[in-house]
Motif scaffolding. Structure first.
Motif, short mmCIF file in Angstrom:
data_model
loop_
_atom_site.label_atom_id
_atom_site.label_comp_id
_atom_site.label_asym_id
_atom_site.label_seq_id
_atom_site.Cartn_x
_atom_site.Cartn_y
_atom_site.Cartn_z
N PHE A 1 8.71 5.04 5.39
CA PHE A 1 9.82 4.13 5.72
C PHE A 1 9.44 3.40 6.98
O PHE A 1 9.35 3.99 8.06
CB PHE A 1 11.13 4.89 5.91
CG PHE A 1 12.24 4.04 6.49
CD1 PHE A 1 12.57 2.81 5.94
CD2 PHE A 1 12.96 4.48 7.59
CE1 PHE A 1 13.58 2.02 6.48
CE2 PHE A 1 13.99 3.71 8.14
CZ PHE A 1 14.29 2.48 7.58
N HIS A 2 9.19 2.10 6.85
CA HIS A 2 8.91 1.25 8.01
C HIS A 2 10.18 0.48 8.32
O HIS A 2 10.57 -0.42 7.57
CB HIS A 2 7.75 0.30 7.72
CG HIS A 2 7.37 -0.55 8.90
ND1 HIS A 2 8.16 -1.58 9.35
CD2 HIS A 2 6.30 -0.50 9.72
CE1 HIS A 2 7.59 -2.14 10.40
NE2 HIS A 2 6.45 -1.50 10.64
N TYR B 1 25.81 -4.90 -2.87
CA TYR B 1 26.09 -3.77 -1.99
C TYR B 1 25.15 -3.88 -0.79
O TYR B 1 24.14 -4.59 -0.82
CB TYR B 1 25.96 -2.42 -2.70
CG TYR B 1 24.72 -2.23 -3.53
CD1 TYR B 1 23.52 -1.84 -2.97
CD2 TYR B 1 24.76 -2.41 -4.91
CE1 TYR B 1 22.38 -1.64 -3.75
CE2 TYR B 1 23.63 -2.22 -5.70
CZ TYR B 1 22.45 -1.83 -5.11
OH TYR B 1 21.33 -1.64 -5.88
N GLY B 2 25.50 -3.15 0.28
CA GLY B 2 24.84 -3.37 1.56
C GLY B 2 23.46 -2.78 1.69
O GLY B 2 23.00 -1.97 0.88
N TYR B 3 22.81 -3.19 2.78
CA TYR B 3 21.45 -2.77 3.10
C TYR B 3 21.31 -1.26 3.14
O TYR B 3 20.36 -0.68 2.58
CB TYR B 3 21.07 -3.40 4.45
CG TYR B 3 20.04 -2.64 5.25
CD1 TYR B 3 18.69 -2.84 5.03
CD2 TYR B 3 20.42 -1.72 6.23
CE1 TYR B 3 17.73 -2.14 5.77
CE2 TYR B 3 19.50 -1.03 6.97
CZ TYR B 3 18.14 -1.24 6.73
OH TYR B 3 17.21 -0.54 7.46
N ASP B 4 22.22 -0.56 3.83
CA ASP B 4 22.09 0.89 3.99
C ASP B 4 22.23 1.62 2.66
O ASP B 4 21.52 2.61 2.41
CB ASP B 4 23.09 1.42 5.01
CG ASP B 4 24.53 1.05 4.69
OD1 ASP B 4 24.75 -0.10 4.23
OD2 ASP B 4 25.44 1.88 4.90
N VAL B 5 23.10 1.14 1.79
CA VAL B 5 23.28 1.76 0.48
C VAL B 5 22.04 1.54 -0.39
O VAL B 5 21.59 2.44 -1.11
CB VAL B 5 24.54 1.22 -0.22
CG1 VAL B 5 24.67 1.78 -1.63
CG2 VAL B 5 25.78 1.57 0.60
N LEU B 6 21.46 0.34 -0.30
CA LEU B 6 20.22 0.06 -1.04
C LEU B 6 19.08 0.96 -0.57
O LEU B 6 18.36 1.54 -1.38
CB LEU B 6 19.85 -1.42 -0.85
CG LEU B 6 18.50 -1.86 -1.44
CD1 LEU B 6 18.44 -1.62 -2.95
CD2 LEU B 6 18.22 -3.33 -1.11
N ILE B 7 18.93 1.10 0.75
CA ILE B 7 17.87 1.94 1.30
C ILE B 7 18.03 3.39 0.83
O ILE B 7 17.08 4.01 0.33
CB ILE B 7 17.89 1.89 2.84
CG1 ILE B 7 17.34 0.56 3.34
CG2 ILE B 7 17.07 3.05 3.42
CD1 ILE B 7 15.86 0.49 3.55
N SER C 1 16.42 18.04 -1.80
CA SER C 1 16.13 16.78 -2.47
C SER C 1 16.80 15.60 -1.78
O SER C 1 16.45 14.45 -2.02
CB SER C 1 16.58 16.83 -3.94
OG SER C 1 17.97 17.00 -4.03
N ASP C 2 17.77 15.88 -0.89
CA ASP C 2 18.44 14.84 -0.13
C ASP C 2 17.78 14.57 1.22
O ASP C 2 18.35 13.85 2.06
CB ASP C 2 19.92 15.21 0.11
CG ASP C 2 20.73 15.21 -1.17
OD1 ASP C 2 20.57 14.26 -1.96
OD2 ASP C 2 21.52 16.15 -1.38
N GLY D 1 17.37 11.79 6.27
CA GLY D 1 16.48 11.22 7.27
C GLY D 1 16.83 9.78 7.60
O GLY D 1 16.86 9.39 8.77
N PHE D 2 17.13 8.98 6.56
CA PHE D 2 17.50 7.59 6.82
C PHE D 2 18.84 7.49 7.54
O PHE D 2 18.99 6.73 8.51
CB PHE D 2 17.58 6.78 5.53
CG PHE D 2 18.25 5.45 5.72
CD1 PHE D 2 17.62 4.43 6.43
CD2 PHE D 2 19.54 5.22 5.24
CE1 PHE D 2 18.26 3.21 6.65
CE2 PHE D 2 20.17 4.00 5.45
CZ PHE D 2 19.52 3.00 6.16
N ARG D 3 19.84 8.27 7.10
CA ARG D 3 21.16 8.18 7.72
C ARG D 3 21.10 8.62 9.18
O ARG D 3 21.81 8.07 10.03
CB ARG D 3 22.16 9.02 6.93
CG ARG D 3 22.63 8.35 5.65
CD ARG D 3 23.45 7.12 5.94
NE ARG D 3 23.84 6.41 4.72
CZ ARG D 3 24.61 5.32 4.70
NH1 ARG D 3 25.07 4.83 5.83
NH2 ARG D 3 24.90 4.72 3.57
N GLN D 4 20.26 9.60 9.48
CA GLN D 4 20.10 10.01 10.87
C GLN D 4 19.44 8.89 11.68
O GLN D 4 19.84 8.62 12.82
CB GLN D 4 19.29 11.30 10.95
CG GLN D 4 20.05 12.52 10.47
CD GLN D 4 19.26 13.80 10.59
OE1 GLN D 4 18.03 13.76 10.69
NE2 GLN D 4 19.94 14.93 10.57
#
Length: 540
Positions: free
Chosen positions: A300-301, A237-243, A400-401, A406-409
């Motif tokens: 998150f870097h 599965y992709g990078y964004d899903v892993l993150i 909790s999300d 934050g990452f998706r933004q």
């Protein structure tokens, strides 16, 4: 701390305490948390950034979850975009590399080869493509002179990528090997924190990029008082899903039920122990963001590194017990990512002397398998909705999300919700393979891990020996002349042969289950704790 924070902290700490580490497996590194602090400070592992960050902390109380329109508008207004090719990317832990052979890797859709240049005493990263007929150099060898040799026609390259030998060229003819077209692209490469990193731009201007831009610094991996175990696995599965999965602590007691201890608290709502979590996202910017957990912090870097930092309750000695979870998420190609993990700590080092690294990897692989299929399917659902519409398609009304939002933004604002694959890949996801292939451990981990590969070969050899001994014992008992063996001796030999055969069958199951394929049925969750799973002594 609130009761919910205390409960989550207990789960977090207990889970970490069950993860074995191996001091001898990979190099470790150094800095201390600030002393006399009730909890670890928010560590900015990013190098000073030239990019402007938001000036005040962001809480989910003030950030609407349905922010896709705002983010898109900001992007249209000319916000600076993330440059995927101006970053350092780790390829693999050094402890999993063999200096005698070249190794194939893929990052950002780039096929590269990692090899040891003994003439310069350094690891090198080249394009995995011979300029002659485009054969993969990773299938080649290191020649007697220490050069990388293409196995197709024998062309040889030095550590700078220059061609040094074309065997088919006449020795008294023109020096065609000096032509620029005979060179292979070489990328800036460095060993940092026990991993080989490369800069994905082979332009000569970036030859000395390390002097200007260094890979991210992770304090616990530079502290000699810490020990750690590293590992890596390729995931379907992709990078964004892993993150986003690694930024989602709320899923731990459900997707990984019984793989870590469930800490009871006063207001248990269900068997698994889910509870409210209050996270605060701080300092968001193009370089990433920080998260305050109340009892520790998360960094998150961008684009690759997630680090959880926390201090543990003091033990009987005076040493401050500190630990961290380091997750490195590497974009490989659409629908594929690579996960490198490190779990540094500065206590219970005796465990490192007992458990080999492959046992620790067994535990990590169980965790990865337990939500692998969920994430593979989830990615395809997100693709159907459109990654840029993620926040509209998903309903996230709870704090909790916060990390996921934050990452998706960040991903939407600075990267338009996609990795820049250049012209090498489309954004189309690969088809879903059969489940056993999807969750395969051998090709995704074992062949790339020196410890697990060695254990796999050793255990298979032991299994073969047990079978041979079992068959040989029966043959001896059957062939012995009447009277040469007593009845008791024949019985003992038969029992011994049976024991060897049963042991070989159990070992075959153990090897297949831990090095080849292990499915996870969420409707019948595992009934063993993580440490028991390492030793494979629990019952499913």
């Amino acid at each position: 701390e609130s009761s919910s924070h205390e409960s989550f902290r207990s789960f977090f700490i207990s889970s970490i305490s069950l993860l074995p580490n191996s001091a001898h497996s990979c190099p470790t590194t150094q800095t201390q948390f600030l002393k006399n602090s009730p909890s670890p400070p928010l560590l900015h592992i990013r190098a000073p950034s030239k990019f402007k960050l938001f000036s005040s902390p962001v809480s989910l109380d003030h950030v609407p979850l349905e922010a896709a329109d705002t983010v898109t508008a900001a992007a249209a207004a000319g916000e600076e975009k993330f440059d995927w090719y101006s970053q350092w990317y780790p390829l693999i832990p050094v402890c999993d590399l063999d200096k005698k052979v070249p190794h194939a890797k893929k990052v950002l859709g780039l096929d590269v080869v990692v090899w040891w240049d003994r003439n310069e005493n350094a690891w090198k990263v080249f394009d995995d493509m011979c300029p002659h007929r485009l054969a993969p150099l990773s299938e080649g060898r290191i020649d007697p002179s220490g050069r990388l040799q293409c196995v197709y026609h024998g062309w040889c390259f030095d550590g700078s990528g220059s061609c040094k030998l074309i065997p088919q060229a006449p020795p008294d003819g023109p020096p065609v090997h000096t032509n620029k077209r005979a060179c292979v692209a070489a990328y800036p490469t460095i060993v940092h924190h026990g991993m080989v990193w490369f800069w994905p731009n082979s332009d000569p201007r970036y030859k000395d990029i390390f002097e200007k831009e260094k890979p991210p610094f992770i304090p616990e991996l530079d502290d000699p008082s810490f020990t750690t175990v590293m590992g890596s696995r390729d995931l379907p599965y992709g990078y964004d899903v892993l993150i986003e999965n690694l930024m989602d602590p709320a899923h731990l007691p459900y997707a990984h039920y019984k793989l870590g201890p469930t800490q009871p608290f006063k207001e248990m709502r269900d068997r698994e122990g889910g509870r409210p979590l209050d996270f605060v996202v701080k300092n968001p910017g193009i370089g990433g963001f920080d998260v305050d957990m109340g009892f520790g912090c998360i960094n998150f870097h961008a684009p690759c590194i997630i680090s959880y930092h926390t201090a543990l309750p003091s033990g009987t000695d005076e040493q401050e017990r500190k630990t961290a979870l380091i997750f490195i998420c590497i974009p490989v190609s659409p629908g594929n990512s690579r996960y490198i993990w490190a779990f540094p700590r500065n206590f219970d080092t005796w465990v490192d002397k007992i458990l080999p690294r492959w046992m620790a990897h067994m535990a990590t692989n169980v965790l990865l398998d337990s939500d692998l299929y969920l994430l593979h399917v989830e990615e395809r659902k997100i693709k159907e909705k459109g990654p840029a519409n993620w926040q509209k398609a998903c309903f996230l009304p709870i704090k909790s999300d916060a990390l996921v939002v934050g990452f998706r933004q960040w991903f939407n604002k600075y990267a338009d919700s996609k990795v820049d694959w250049g012209s090498r890949c489309t954004d189309d996801l690969p088809p879903t393979p059969p489940r056993e292939q999807l969750m395969d451990r051998y090709w995704s981990h074992v062949v790339n891990c020196s410890s697990c590969n060695r254990a796999y070969k050793t255990l298979n050899a032991i299994e073969t020996v047990l079978k041979v001994v079992a068959v040989g014992s029966i043959a001896v008992a059957a062939a012995a002349a009447q009277g040469m063996l007593s009845g008791a001796a024949r019985t003992k030999l038969a029992v011994f042969a049976t024991a060897c055969y049963v042991a070989s069958k159990w070992l075959a199951y153990f090897v297949y289950n831990n090095f080849r394929y292990h499915d996870y049925n969420h409707s019948v969750p595992e009934k063993v704790m993580l440490l028991a799973r390492i030793w494979n002594v629990g019952a499913a």
